[in-house]
Design an enzyme around this catalytic site. Structure first.
Site, PDB file in Angstrom:
ATOM      1  N   LYS A 159      -4.226 -39.928   6.034  1.00 18.27           N
ATOM      2  CA  LYS A 159      -3.930 -38.157   5.311  1.00 18.27           C
ATOM      3  C   LYS A 159      -4.487 -38.252   3.846  1.00 18.27           C
ATOM      4  O   LYS A 159      -4.560 -39.445   3.110  1.00 18.27           O
ATOM      5  CB  LYS A 159      -2.527 -38.192   5.490  1.00 18.27           C
TER       6      LYS A 159
ATOM      7  N   ARG B 210       3.682 -38.511  18.887  1.00 16.23           N
ATOM      8  CA  ARG B 210       3.819 -38.367  20.326  1.00 16.23           C
ATOM      9  C   ARG B 210       3.381 -39.862  20.949  1.00 16.23           C
ATOM     10  O   ARG B 210       3.931 -40.099  22.127  1.00 16.23           O
ATOM     11  CB  ARG B 210       2.808 -37.414  20.927  1.00 16.23           C
TER      12      ARG B 210
HETATM   13  N1  BES Z   1       4.271 -36.458  10.822  1.00 13.83           N
HETATM   14  C1  BES Z   1       3.168 -35.484  10.885  1.00 13.83           C
HETATM   15  C2  BES Z   1       3.364 -34.127  10.988  1.00 13.83           C
HETATM   16  C3  BES Z   1       4.163 -33.514   9.659  1.00 13.83           C
HETATM   17  C4  BES Z   1       3.127 -32.926   8.837  1.00 13.83           C
HETATM   18  C5  BES Z   1       5.342 -33.459   9.788  1.00 13.83           C
HETATM   19  C6  BES Z   1       3.651 -32.072   7.842  1.00 13.83           C
HETATM   20  C7  BES Z   1       5.882 -32.918   8.391  1.00 13.83           C
HETATM   21  C8  BES Z   1       5.116 -32.291   7.523  1.00 13.83           C
HETATM   22  C9  BES Z   1       2.527 -35.996  12.158  1.00 13.83           C
HETATM   23  O1  BES Z   1       2.449 -37.197  12.710  1.00 13.83           O
HETATM   24  C10 BES Z   1       1.028 -35.638  12.221  1.00 13.83           C
HETATM   25  O2  BES Z   1       0.486 -36.049  11.209  1.00 13.83           O
HETATM   26  N2  BES Z   1       0.601 -34.627  12.950  1.00 13.83           N
HETATM   27  C11 BES Z   1      -0.698 -34.072  12.833  1.00 13.83           C
HETATM   28  C12 BES Z   1      -1.141 -33.868  14.282  1.00 13.83           C
HETATM   29  C13 BES Z   1      -2.910 -33.623  14.371  1.00 13.83           C
HETATM   30  C14 BES Z   1      -3.503 -34.747  13.981  1.00 13.83           C
HETATM   31  C15 BES Z   1      -2.964 -33.326  15.552  1.00 13.83           C
HETATM   32  C16 BES Z   1      -0.781 -32.759  11.975  1.00 13.83           C
HETATM   33  O3  BES Z   1       0.379 -31.950  12.036  1.00 13.83           O
HETATM   34  O4  BES Z   1      -1.596 -32.699  11.286  1.00 13.83           O
HETATM   35 MN    MN Z   2       1.143 -38.520  11.704  1.00 12.43          MN
END
Ligand code: BES
Ligand code: MN
Ligand code: ZN
Length: 497
Positions: free
Chosen positions: A280, A354
């Site tokens: 990230k 997931r």
């Molecule tokens: N934990 C994150 C989702 C999230 C993002 C929760 C911001 C709270 C605040 C999750 O694991 C994630 O990173 N999801 C990705 C999915 C994508 C790679 C398909 C996302 O939402 O960017």
């Molecule tokens: Mn994630």
């Protein structure tokens, strides 16, 4: 804090502060009228002179010379036409804000006869007592475990709630509210605990602690070896990059008949989400400590059950891992075989929620569930779609979805349903495995739920995406305690009498 219900007349109840409601128009609640005449018409005078505001959630603190109260706190409750429970809650939040750091030690709150609109269950005194209890607990929350200088202790120490009756029904409703508030606060403690402390083994210890504090809770913790034996390769792939081992945490509360099928709660327990190799960006990454918010809400709900002992069977399963980049971490392109036997091509290691949930969702089949509800801070896309007001809800069963929506409405902890149509499923197509773990740029919350739906075919299932609701960003940064109220309302509505 000492809380109790009080059915004596207001004038016969001493307190440092009396709290009453003031509507903008229309009839006053009986307790406001009672206080007004006890104070020789002071409230009417102040309102006429414009010295107190009746606007929704306005607060006016008025010093009194007279006994039995040294102060009067007037809370505006707005216009007659539009007074849903959410406005009542706003007024309660403002009230607690004004009381919590104030000079009064004992407070008498006369708000349980404030008119609220809505169906019978929302208008009843019991519903209001419950909301008052919950809001007091949740608005008095502080988290100073990691400050070396603690703020001075509060003066406020005793809260009396005026009620028409202090019998069993009234006490139970008020206590359920208090327990729900404490459950939210437990959830917030877990969510706020820093990720160098809150890792999967620490989370598992919280479950063991809960089991030793409450003999109605049993717990079982699976380590990586045990998960490997069960074929939970997808969950294990997420934790591979971390030096903290993963855990599957199981808690059982059996308050119902032995033959009643359990309601199963499944929580995402990523104690820190760096994204893994699909790293990230740096800004705000600290907030990914709340990626265990789903599991924290499950803990909060279990605590409410342990404290209130309803007649229901509930099983909680928490899939906990830390998502870190490392020489041994899962790579984009890796293919894993899930516990269900289906294979997954990991195209993005940041879609890890997931990957841990799918194995937990396969595992829970063994409980022969009445329904399975998973809770997860699953997608940033859910924040884009619904902001921070509503939890995203997706389900393979309309009845279950409607029950959860209604529970959220009743509990002032709203959810909003998104579609889970088959048409979205092909976004998860993979050239190399049964499915990919991401669906591309569009409909991110839906494709995440589509992924999960492939593991939940054998039971009634609903998914709550709490990415937007479990956490406050900005100045009030911290865990919100949501959606514990929704869960508690849903579970209580299924409890036997
Ligand atoms: N934990 C994150 C989702 C999230 C993002 C929760 C911001 C709270 C605040 C999750 O694991 C994630 O990173 N999801 C990705 C999915 C994508 C790679 C398909 C996302 O939402 O960017
Ligand atoms: Mn994630
Ligand atoms: Zn995550």
């Amino acid at each position: 804090m000492n809380f109790s219900l009080n059915s004596k007349t207001l004038v016969n109840t001493k307190a440092d502060c009396l709290v009453v409601a003031l509507p903008e128009k229309g009839d006053w609640p009986a307790s406001t009228t009672e206080a007004d005449s006890a104070l020789g018409g002071l409230i009417s005078k102040l309102q006429k002179a414009g010295d107190v505001s009746a606007k929704i959630a306005a607060t006016s603190l008025i010093p009194l010379n007279d006994q039995p109260w040294s102060r009067l706190l007037v809370i505006g409750t707005g216009k007659d036409e539009d007074r849903p429970p959410s406005s009542f809650r706003k007024a309660l939040v403002a009230m607690t804000g004004s009381l919590k750091d104030g000079p009064s030690k004992t407070v008498l709150i006369a708000l349980s006869d404030t008119p609220v609109t809505g169906d019978d269950s929302a208008r009843s005194e019991l519903a209001k007592l419950s909301l008052i209890g919950r809001t007091l607990e949740d608005q008095l929350y502080t988290f100073n475990d990691f400050k070396s200088e603690k703020p001075p202790a509060r003066k406020l120490s005793k809260i009396l709630i005026a009620a028409s009756d202090t019998g069993k029904a009234h006490k139970e409703a008020f206590n359920l509210g208090l327990a729900t508030g404490r459950g939210m606060n437990f959830t917030r403690d877990l969510g706020n605990t820093p990720p160098n402390i809150c890792h999967p083994v620490w989370l598992a210890e919280q479950a063991s602690k809960m089991a030793s504090d409450h003999d109605c809770i049993k717990t079982d913790i699976l380590d990586e070896k045990q998960m490997q034996k069960l074929g939970m390769n997808s969950l294990l792939a997420v934790g591979r990059g971390s030096s903290q081992p993963s855990r599957l945490i199981i808690m059982e509360y059996r308050g119902g008949n032995a033959k009643d099928k359990p309601h199963v709660l499944v929580g995402k327990g990523i104690t820190f989400d760096t994204g893994g190799i699909s790293l990230k960006p740096g800004a705000g990454m600290d907030e990914m400590k709340y990626d265990m918010g789903g599991s924290a809400a499950v803990f909060g709900a279990m605590q409410v059950l342990a404290e209130t002992r309803p007649k229901i069977n509930v099983v909680a399963v928490i899939a906990s891992a830390e998502n870190m980049p490392d020489g041994d971490a899962a790579r984009p392109g890796d293919i894993v075989t899930t516990m269900s036997g289906q294979t997954v091509e990991i195209l993005n290691t940041d879609a890890e929620g997931r990957l841990v949930l799918c194995d937990a969702l396969t595992y829970v089949k063994k409980f022969d569930p009445a329904a399975v509800i998973d809770l997860a801070t699953l997608t940033g896309a859910c924040i884009v779609a619904l902001g921070h007001e509503a939890t995203g809800l997706l389900a393979n069963n309309d009845e279950l979805a409607n029950e959860l929506l209604a529970a959220g409405d009743r509990a002032n902890d709203k959810a909003w349903r998104l579609p889970l149509w088959d048409e979205y499923q092909n976004l998860l197509d993979s050239n190399f495995a049964d499915m990919a773990n991401i669906g591309g740029r569009s409909a991110g919350t839906i494709t995440a739920a589509c992924f999960l739906s492939r593991f939940t075919k054998e039971y009634r299932w609903a998914h709550l995406d709490i990415a937007g609701t479990a956490w406050h960003s900005g100045k009030a940064k911290g865990s919100s305690g949501r959606p514990v109220p929704l869960l508690v309302d849903y579970l209580m509505s299924h409890a036997g009498k």
